[in-house]
Design a protein around this motif. Structure first.
Motif, mmCIF file in Angstrom:
data_model
loop_
_atom_site.group_PDB
_atom_site.id
_atom_site.type_symbol
_atom_site.label_atom_id
_atom_site.label_comp_id
_atom_site.label_asym_id
_atom_site.label_seq_id
_atom_site.Cartn_x
_atom_site.Cartn_y
_atom_site.Cartn_z
ATOM 1 N N GLY A 43 0.804 -1.215 0.000
ATOM 2 C CA GLY A 43 0.000 0.000 0.000
ATOM 3 C C GLY A 43 0.835 1.261 0.000
ATOM 4 O O GLY A 43 0.590 2.185 -0.783
ATOM 5 N N ASN A 44 1.844 1.323 0.865
ATOM 6 C CA ASN A 44 2.667 2.532 0.941
ATOM 7 C C ASN A 44 3.573 2.680 -0.272
ATOM 8 O O ASN A 44 3.803 3.794 -0.744
ATOM 9 N N ASP A 45 4.106 1.570 -0.790
ATOM 10 C CA ASP A 45 4.898 1.642 -2.018
ATOM 11 C C ASP A 45 4.051 2.165 -3.174
ATOM 12 O O ASP A 45 4.501 3.012 -3.971
ATOM 13 N N LEU A 46 2.828 1.658 -3.285
ATOM 14 C CA LEU A 46 1.932 2.106 -4.353
ATOM 15 C C LEU A 46 1.611 3.583 -4.207
ATOM 16 O O LEU A 46 1.616 4.337 -5.198
ATOM 17 N N LEU A 47 1.370 4.020 -2.972
ATOM 18 C CA LEU A 47 1.058 5.424 -2.733
ATOM 19 C C LEU A 47 2.231 6.317 -3.116
ATOM 20 O O LEU A 47 2.056 7.356 -3.780
ATOM 21 N N ILE A 48 3.435 5.940 -2.726
ATOM 22 C CA ILE A 48 4.621 6.728 -3.068
ATOM 23 C C ILE A 48 4.818 6.779 -4.577
ATOM 24 O O ILE A 48 5.111 7.845 -5.147
ATOM 25 N N CYS A 49 4.652 5.644 -5.250
ATOM 26 C CA CYS A 49 4.830 5.600 -6.710
ATOM 27 C C CYS A 49 3.799 6.451 -7.428
ATOM 28 O O CYS A 49 4.126 7.159 -8.388
ATOM 29 N N VAL A 50 2.540 6.405 -6.974
ATOM 30 C CA VAL A 50 1.482 7.200 -7.604
ATOM 31 C C VAL A 50 1.774 8.681 -7.473
ATOM 32 O O VAL A 50 1.663 9.451 -8.445
ATOM 33 N N VAL A 51 2.177 9.122 -6.281
ATOM 34 C CA VAL A 51 2.486 10.543 -6.077
ATOM 35 C C VAL A 51 3.711 10.950 -6.882
ATOM 36 O O VAL A 51 3.763 12.049 -7.449
ATOM 37 N N ALA A 52 4.703 10.075 -6.969
ATOM 38 C CA ALA A 52 5.933 10.412 -7.684
ATOM 39 C C ALA A 52 5.709 10.497 -9.190
ATOM 40 O O ALA A 52 6.261 11.378 -9.862
ATOM 41 N N VAL A 53 4.889 9.603 -9.732
ATOM 42 C CA VAL A 53 4.706 9.515 -11.187
ATOM 43 C C VAL A 53 3.705 10.539 -11.693
ATOM 44 O O VAL A 53 3.897 11.132 -12.767
ATOM 45 N N SER A 66 3.292 11.346 0.845
ATOM 46 C CA SER A 66 4.323 10.383 0.442
ATOM 47 C C SER A 66 5.414 10.270 1.508
ATOM 48 O O SER A 66 5.969 9.191 1.728
ATOM 49 N N MET A 67 5.711 11.376 2.199
ATOM 50 C CA MET A 67 6.651 11.305 3.325
ATOM 51 C C MET A 67 6.105 10.413 4.428
ATOM 52 O O MET A 67 6.833 9.588 5.006
ATOM 53 N N LEU A 68 4.813 10.562 4.726
ATOM 54 C CA LEU A 68 4.188 9.724 5.749
ATOM 55 C C LEU A 68 4.257 8.253 5.347
ATOM 56 O O LEU A 68 4.554 7.386 6.181
ATOM 57 N N ALA A 69 3.990 7.971 4.074
ATOM 58 C CA ALA A 69 4.054 6.582 3.590
ATOM 59 C C ALA A 69 5.465 6.022 3.720
ATOM 60 O O ALA A 69 5.652 4.863 4.109
ATOM 61 N N PHE A 70 6.475 6.835 3.396
ATOM 62 C CA PHE A 70 7.859 6.370 3.498
ATOM 63 C C PHE A 70 8.214 6.020 4.935
ATOM 64 O O PHE A 70 8.802 4.959 5.215
ATOM 65 N N MET A 288 -0.319 -0.027 7.959
ATOM 66 C CA MET A 288 -1.197 -0.808 7.089
ATOM 67 C C MET A 288 -2.437 -0.013 6.692
ATOM 68 O O MET A 288 -2.871 -0.041 5.531
ATOM 69 N N MET A 289 -3.009 0.735 7.633
ATOM 70 C CA MET A 289 -4.288 1.402 7.389
ATOM 71 C C MET A 289 -4.155 2.752 6.688
ATOM 72 O O MET A 289 -5.075 3.158 5.977
ATOM 73 N N ASN A 290 -3.035 3.459 6.898
ATOM 74 C CA ASN A 290 -2.912 4.799 6.325
ATOM 75 C C ASN A 290 -3.108 4.837 4.817
ATOM 76 O O ASN A 290 -3.892 5.648 4.311
ATOM 77 N N PRO A 291 -2.415 3.993 4.021
ATOM 78 C CA PRO A 291 -2.648 4.055 2.568
ATOM 79 C C PRO A 291 -4.056 3.635 2.180
ATOM 80 O O PRO A 291 -4.598 4.143 1.195
ATOM 81 N N ILE A 292 -4.661 2.730 2.946
ATOM 82 C CA ILE A 292 -6.041 2.326 2.655
ATOM 83 C C ILE A 292 -6.991 3.490 2.884
ATOM 84 O O ILE A 292 -7.872 3.777 2.058
ATOM 85 N N ILE A 293 -6.825 4.190 4.007
ATOM 86 C CA ILE A 293 -7.692 5.325 4.325
ATOM 87 C C ILE A 293 -7.562 6.417 3.272
ATOM 88 O O ILE A 293 -8.565 6.938 2.762
ATOM 89 N N TYR A 294 -6.318 6.763 2.922
ATOM 90 C CA TYR A 294 -6.132 7.812 1.922
ATOM 91 C C TYR A 294 -6.592 7.355 0.540
ATOM 92 O O TYR A 294 -7.095 8.156 -0.249
ATOM 93 N N VAL A 305 -4.966 5.400 -8.506
ATOM 94 C CA VAL A 305 -4.744 3.994 -8.177
ATOM 95 C C VAL A 305 -5.630 3.094 -9.017
ATOM 96 O O VAL A 305 -5.187 2.066 -9.548
ATOM 97 N N THR A 306 -6.895 3.476 -9.166
ATOM 98 C CA THR A 306 -7.806 2.647 -9.948
ATOM 99 C C THR A 306 -7.428 2.629 -11.428
ATOM 100 O O THR A 306 -7.684 1.639 -12.121
ATOM 101 N N LEU A 307 -6.813 3.698 -11.915
ATOM 102 C CA LEU A 307 -6.349 3.701 -13.298
ATOM 103 C C LEU A 307 -5.283 2.650 -13.540
ATOM 104 O O LEU A 307 -5.166 2.093 -14.639
ATOM 105 N N VAL A 308 -4.507 2.368 -12.494
ATOM 106 C CA VAL A 308 -3.446 1.360 -12.612
ATOM 107 C C VAL A 308 -4.040 -0.031 -12.782
ATOM 108 O O VAL A 308 -3.592 -0.842 -13.591
#
Length: 316
Positions: A43-53, A66-70, A288-294, A305-308
């Motif tokens: 979840g956090n890797d996906l969140l960081i990648c989405v924000v970065a890309v 993304s800092m929080l996810a890292f 675990m929950m932070n990326p799910i909530i966001y 995320v859904t586009l991926v």
């Protein structure tokens, strides 16, 4: 009789025994641990990648996210792999240096997270209370400086713990009744006065984590005051919904920690293995929950995320 001389004994290797009294259940306990850790990493890797890309997400709120996810990844990774090696392989040994590194990164991430949550609360405050000046005040340069201050403050707060621990002589026992190394758990094994460690261990959560919490509460009090001054009910609901994810993440970070502290301070009869399980869940559940909530509550994150996975799916 003269006092025993402990100066000739020193432990270079410590033994982390896992969860006392539940050794026969280690394999079963490892299953939810492993699943929660995998969800947190993915979840956090996906969140960081989405924000970065995605260039449209290169805004202060998503940078802080993304800092929080890292740091969620740092917090969980500093503990879970070693715990799983204890549960699965009975790999209970850890060097003193490895123990110090583990406790440093765990405490570092623990102090980083409320600092990032405070930065996100400040962002929400500026965006809602000063919408016309928001983009001018929170430029990319200012956002980077805020992030740098949060990192430096956390480092400066936790780094002295390394020296406090390294100066202690360990000559009584090298057995750590836990699944990971932490400051006071290690300091209590020393055969020396740990008064400084105790006071520093108390002052860090009071002066950083709790102070951040008070400031976050004040920020959201000002935000609510500004929201209820809006004339349109729809505008009020829209603003409140944009803050929903952040409030959920704040509660996810603070409530388990407060519950754990209360359980430890005011319920001494609670078995030690319960305290250890609570401490582990506190390290695992928020990452675990932070990326799910966001992902669920933030429309722009959800859309990317859904586009991926499914370009045809649309977020609410």
């Amino acid at each position: 009789m003269s006092a025993p001389n402990h100066s000739t004994v020193s432990y270079d290797v410590f033994v982390i025994i896992g969860i006392p009294g539940l050794k026969e259940l280690h394999v079963w306990i490892s299953i939810p641990f492993c699943l929660m850790y995998l969800v947190a990493v993915l979840g956090n890797d996906l969140l960081i990648c989405v924000v970065a890309v995605e260039c449209s997400l290169h805004e202060p709120m998503y940078v802080f996210l993304s800092m929080l996810a890292f740091w969620d990844l740092v917090l969980s990774t500093s503990m879970v792999p070693k715990a799983l090696s204890i549960f699965w392989l009975d790999n209970v040994d850890i060097s003193f240096g490895g123990c110090v590194i583990q406790l440093f990164f765990m405490h570092f991430a623990f102090v980083m997270e409320p600092g990032i949550l405070l930065a996100m609360a400040f962002h929400r405050y500026m965006a809602i209370c000063y919408p016309l000046r928001y983009t001018t005040i929170l430029s990319h340069g200012v956002t980077g400086k805020i992030g740098g201050v949060v990192v430096f403050r956390s480092f400066a707060t936790i780094f002295p713990i390394v020296f406090l621990v390294k100066c202690l002589p360990f000559c009584q026992t090298n057995i750590i009744a836990h699944t990971f190394c932490e400051h006071m758990g290690l300091a209590k094994l020393a055969c020396a006065d740990i008064t400084i460690n105790i006071w520093y261990g108390i002052s860090v959560p009071l002066l950083s984590v709790m102070l951040d919490m008070v400031t976050i509460v004040i920020s959201y009090g000002l935000i609510l005051r500004a929201v209820f001054r809006l004339s349109s009910h729809n505008a009020q609901m829209k603003v409140l919904s944009t803050c929903g994810a952040h409030v959920c993440v704040i509660l996810m970070f603070y409530l388990p920690g407060i519950f754990t502290v209360i359980a430890q301070r005011f319920s001494p009869k609670i078995p030690k293995h319960v305290h250890i399980l609570l401490a582990n869940l506190y390290v695992l559940v928020p990452p675990m929950m932070n990326p799910i909530i966001y992902g669920v509550k933030t429309k722009r994150i959800c859309e990317q995320v859904t586009l991926v996975f499914s370009p045809k799916v649309k977020c609410c």
